[in-house]
Design a protein around this motif. Structure first.
Motif, PDB file in Angstrom:
ATOM      1  N   GLY A  37      13.427   8.062   3.947  1.00 20.04           N
ATOM      2  CA  GLY A  37      12.914   7.271   5.104  1.00 20.04           C
ATOM      3  C   GLY A  37      11.290   7.115   5.149  1.00 20.04           C
ATOM      4  N   SER A  38      10.678   7.740   4.124  1.00 22.71           N
ATOM      5  CA  SER A  38       9.196   7.461   4.214  1.00 22.71           C
ATOM      6  C   SER A  38       8.647   6.183   4.073  1.00 22.71           C
ATOM      7  N   ILE A  39       9.351   5.397   3.214  1.00 21.50           N
ATOM      8  CA  ILE A  39       9.107   3.968   3.365  1.00 21.50           C
ATOM      9  C   ILE A  39      10.371   3.015   3.911  1.00 21.50           C
ATOM     10  N   PRO A  61       0.698  -1.179   0.111  1.00 28.55           N
ATOM     11  CA  PRO A  61       0.076   0.045  -0.019  1.00 28.55           C
ATOM     12  C   PRO A  61       0.957   1.325   0.096  1.00 28.55           C
ATOM     13  N   GLU A  62       1.715   1.245   0.704  1.00 29.33           N
ATOM     14  CA  GLU A  62       2.823   2.486   0.654  1.00 29.33           C
ATOM     15  C   GLU A  62       3.503   2.807  -0.627  1.00 29.33           C
ATOM     16  N   PHE A  63       3.366   1.825  -1.680  1.00 31.21           N
ATOM     17  CA  PHE A  63       3.805   2.229  -2.912  1.00 31.21           C
ATOM     18  C   PHE A  63       2.840   2.751  -3.690  1.00 31.21           C
ATOM     19  N   GLU A  64       1.551   2.615  -3.420  1.00 27.83           N
ATOM     20  CA  GLU A  64       0.632   3.044  -4.284  1.00 27.83           C
ATOM     21  C   GLU A  64       0.406   4.262  -4.891  1.00 27.83           C
ATOM     22  N   GLU A  65       0.705   5.293  -3.831  1.00 31.57           N
ATOM     23  CA  GLU A  65       0.431   6.784  -4.374  1.00 31.57           C
ATOM     24  C   GLU A  65       1.821   7.220  -5.263  1.00 31.57           C
ATOM     25  N   LEU A  66       2.834   6.342  -5.015  1.00 33.59           N
ATOM     26  CA  LEU A  66       4.002   6.865  -5.588  1.00 33.59           C
ATOM     27  C   LEU A  66       4.039   6.256  -7.151  1.00 33.59           C
ATOM     28  N   GLN A  67       3.153   5.378  -7.500  1.00 28.92           N
ATOM     29  CA  GLN A  67       3.458   4.635  -8.655  1.00 28.92           C
ATOM     30  C   GLN A  67       3.480   5.536 -10.031  1.00 28.92           C
ATOM     31  N   ASN A  68       2.612   6.779  -9.852  1.00 32.31           N
ATOM     32  CA  ASN A  68       2.626   7.517 -11.038  1.00 32.31           C
ATOM     33  C   ASN A  68       3.562   8.580 -11.034  1.00 32.31           C
ATOM     34  N   GLN A  69       4.518   8.661  -9.976  1.00 36.47           N
ATOM     35  CA  GLN A  69       5.685   9.650  -9.896  1.00 36.47           C
ATOM     36  C   GLN A  69       6.960   9.017 -10.244  1.00 36.47           C
ATOM     37  N   CYS A  70       7.100   7.754 -10.619  1.00 40.23           N
ATOM     38  CA  CYS A  70       8.195   7.175 -11.430  1.00 40.23           C
ATOM     39  C   CYS A  70       8.393   7.618 -12.740  1.00 40.23           C
ATOM     40  N   ARG A  71       9.524   7.537 -13.130  1.00 38.10           N
ATOM     41  CA  ARG A  71       9.970   7.953 -14.528  1.00 38.10           C
ATOM     42  C   ARG A  71       9.207   7.187 -15.494  1.00 38.10           C
ATOM     43  N   PHE A  72       9.355   5.873 -15.286  1.00 38.20           N
ATOM     44  CA  PHE A  72       8.955   4.975 -16.249  1.00 38.20           C
ATOM     45  C   PHE A  72       7.334   4.394 -15.991  1.00 38.20           C
ATOM     46  N   LEU A  73       6.677   4.304 -16.874  1.00 41.46           N
ATOM     47  CA  LEU A  73       5.273   3.666 -16.741  1.00 41.46           C
ATOM     48  C   LEU A  73       5.554   2.115 -16.315  1.00 41.46           C
ATOM     49  N   GLY A  74       4.986   1.666 -15.321  1.00 42.71           N
ATOM     50  CA  GLY A  74       4.974   0.222 -14.934  1.00 42.71           C
ATOM     51  C   GLY A  74       6.214   0.023 -14.280  1.00 42.71           C
ATOM     52  N   CYS A  75       7.137   1.002 -13.684  1.00 45.56           N
ATOM     53  CA  CYS A  75       8.056   0.700 -12.874  1.00 45.56           C
ATOM     54  C   CYS A  75       8.103  -0.345 -11.892  1.00 45.56           C
ATOM     55  N   ASN A  76       9.044  -1.263 -11.768  1.00 48.82           N
ATOM     56  CA  ASN A  76       8.919  -2.351 -10.592  1.00 48.82           C
ATOM     57  C   ASN A  76       9.713  -1.912  -9.493  1.00 48.82           C
ATOM     58  N   HIS A  77      10.284  -0.606  -9.515  1.00 49.09           N
ATOM     59  CA  HIS A  77      10.900  -0.173  -8.453  1.00 49.09           C
ATOM     60  C   HIS A  77      12.106  -1.141  -8.221  1.00 49.09           C
ATOM     61  N   ILE A  78      12.841  -1.654  -8.955  1.00 54.20           N
ATOM     62  CA  ILE A  78      14.085  -2.594  -8.543  1.00 54.20           C
ATOM     63  C   ILE A  78      15.369  -1.712  -9.317  1.00 54.20           C
ATOM     64  N   HIS A  79      15.339  -1.872 -10.752  1.00 53.18           N
ATOM     65  CA  HIS A  79      16.711  -1.276 -11.171  1.00 53.18           C
ATOM     66  C   HIS A  79      16.370  -0.109 -12.059  1.00 53.18           C
ATOM     67  N   GLU A  80      14.988   0.413 -12.102  1.00 53.43           N
ATOM     68  CA  GLU A  80      14.753   1.641 -12.911  1.00 53.43           C
ATOM     69  C   GLU A  80      15.175   2.862 -12.322  1.00 53.43           C
ATOM     70  N   PRO A  81      15.905   3.598 -12.892  1.00 55.48           N
ATOM     71  CA  PRO A  81      16.375   5.062 -12.760  1.00 55.48           C
ATOM     72  C   PRO A  81      14.940   6.005 -12.236  1.00 55.48           C
ATOM     73  N   GLU A  82      15.338   7.256 -11.558  1.00 55.67           N
ATOM     74  CA  GLU A  82      14.418   8.078 -11.281  1.00 55.67           C
ATOM     75  C   GLU A  82      13.210   7.247 -10.902  1.00 55.67           C
ATOM     76  N   CYS A  83      13.197   6.612  -9.852  1.00 51.27           N
ATOM     77  CA  CYS A  83      12.031   5.555  -9.134  1.00 51.27           C
ATOM     78  C   CYS A  83      11.559   6.452  -7.749  1.00 51.27           C
ATOM     79  N   ALA A  84      10.427   6.917  -7.670  1.00 53.09           N
ATOM     80  CA  ALA A  84       9.832   7.401  -6.598  1.00 53.09           C
ATOM     81  C   ALA A  84       9.726   6.550  -5.370  1.00 53.09           C
ATOM     82  N   VAL A  85       9.684   5.393  -5.603  1.00 58.24           N
ATOM     83  CA  VAL A  85       9.608   4.514  -4.539  1.00 58.24           C
ATOM     84  C   VAL A  85      11.153   4.374  -3.805  1.00 58.24           C
ATOM     85  N   LYS A  86      11.948   4.083  -4.685  1.00 60.69           N
ATOM     86  CA  LYS A  86      13.233   4.082  -4.248  1.00 60.69           C
ATOM     87  C   LYS A  86      13.695   5.369  -3.533  1.00 60.69           C
TER      88      LYS A  86
END
Length: 290
Positions: free
Chosen positions: A269-271, A238-263
């Protein structure tokens, strides 16, 4: 007459009817014909055959709003997962697996840390910080000191709750505290089932009051996520949900992608880093299944 199945053994279903007690019932043959099987937690209609002996038949299974496979139960309102704050230290990976499984089923979860008498207030707050943005209620109790029990009872009021947790966390002590003074319902069913022919352990709803039940979930030690695609796991955090649309890439998996809002949120420290590291482990586990 309507009631709730609290235990099923060898073709017998024990149905708790508010204000009347527990009825030992058989299921009508129409269920086998329709390939239906009553489950613990089902709300049912019964036909009473002998009121004095509390014997009847299950005549109708009312619509279910959810169903779990392991354990095989229906109509769970919420899950209560209990871990020790210390001795043993919490296995956060196991806890996150359970939360993910309940997210899949859309079942609200309460995270409960027992044995708070063994940790400092600072350590308690550290535990709270890990899950404060994860979308789950969090409570802290000490079954030994009987602290926090009444608050948790209020959370269970009017609900059917499945209770899970690994061994050694004080789950049995907690469940025994909840049952204080509840003797008629449990005593009534014990007299019926302890007749020498039912020995296997089965799922059983414990009646706390007229509309509150808990289900102890046995065998909680490891939970597989192999029925998920790796790309789907992020949707159950759930803590990823509001950040999904803030990542650079649509469908970002928050692993290796650059400019990832979750990372970035992990860095800020918010996650919780613990939650994020478990996410990566579960993602990798699902990736390897192919």
């Amino acid at each position: 007459m309507q009631g709730k199945i609290i235990r099923g053994i060898a073709g017998f279903y024990y149905v708790h009817v508010t204000g009347s007690g527990i009825y030992e019932c058989k299921a009508k043959g129409v269920f086998r014909k329709n390939k239906e099987k009553p489950l613990v937690g089902d709300n049912v209609e019964i036909t009473v055959l002998d009121e004095e002996k509390k014997i009847g038949n299950v005549s109708c299974i009312l619509p279910r709003y959810n169903e779990l496979i392991r354990p095989a139960v229906a109509n769970i309102d919420q899950a209560l997962v209990i871990f020790a704050a210390n001795r043993p230290k919490p296995n956060f990976n196991l806890l996150d697996r359970f939360l993910l499984m309940m997210e899949q089923k859309k079942i609200p979860t309460i995270i409960c840390f027992n044995k708070t008498d063994l940790v400092t207030e600072h350590e308690t707050e550290q535990l709270r910080d890990i899950y404060k943005n994860a979308g789950h209620r969090i409570c802290f109790i000490s079954a030994l000191k009987k602290q926090g029990i009444e608050e948790l009872k209020d959370m269970l009021k009017g609900k059917t709750s499945t209770v899970a947790g690994p061994s050694g966390v004080g789950k049995s002590s907690f469940i025994n505290l909840l049952q204080t003074g509840i003797t008629m319902e449990t005593g009534g069913i014990s007299e019926k089932i302890e007749r020498g022919k039912h020995t296997t352990r089965h799922s059983e709803l414990i009646t706390l009051d007229d509309d509150s039940y808990i289900l102890d979930t046995p065998g909680f030690s490891s939970l597989s996520v192999f029925d998920l695609e790796k790309e789907d796991i992020k949707w159950y955090y759930p803590e990823f949900e509001e950040l999904q649309n803030q990542c650079r890439f649509l469908g970002c998996n928050h692993i290796h992608e650059p400019e990832c809002a979750v990372k970035q949120a992990v860095s800020d420290g918010s996650i919780s880093p613990i939650r994020y590291e478990n996410y990566k482990l579960l993602y990798e586990e699902c990736r390897r299944k192919y």
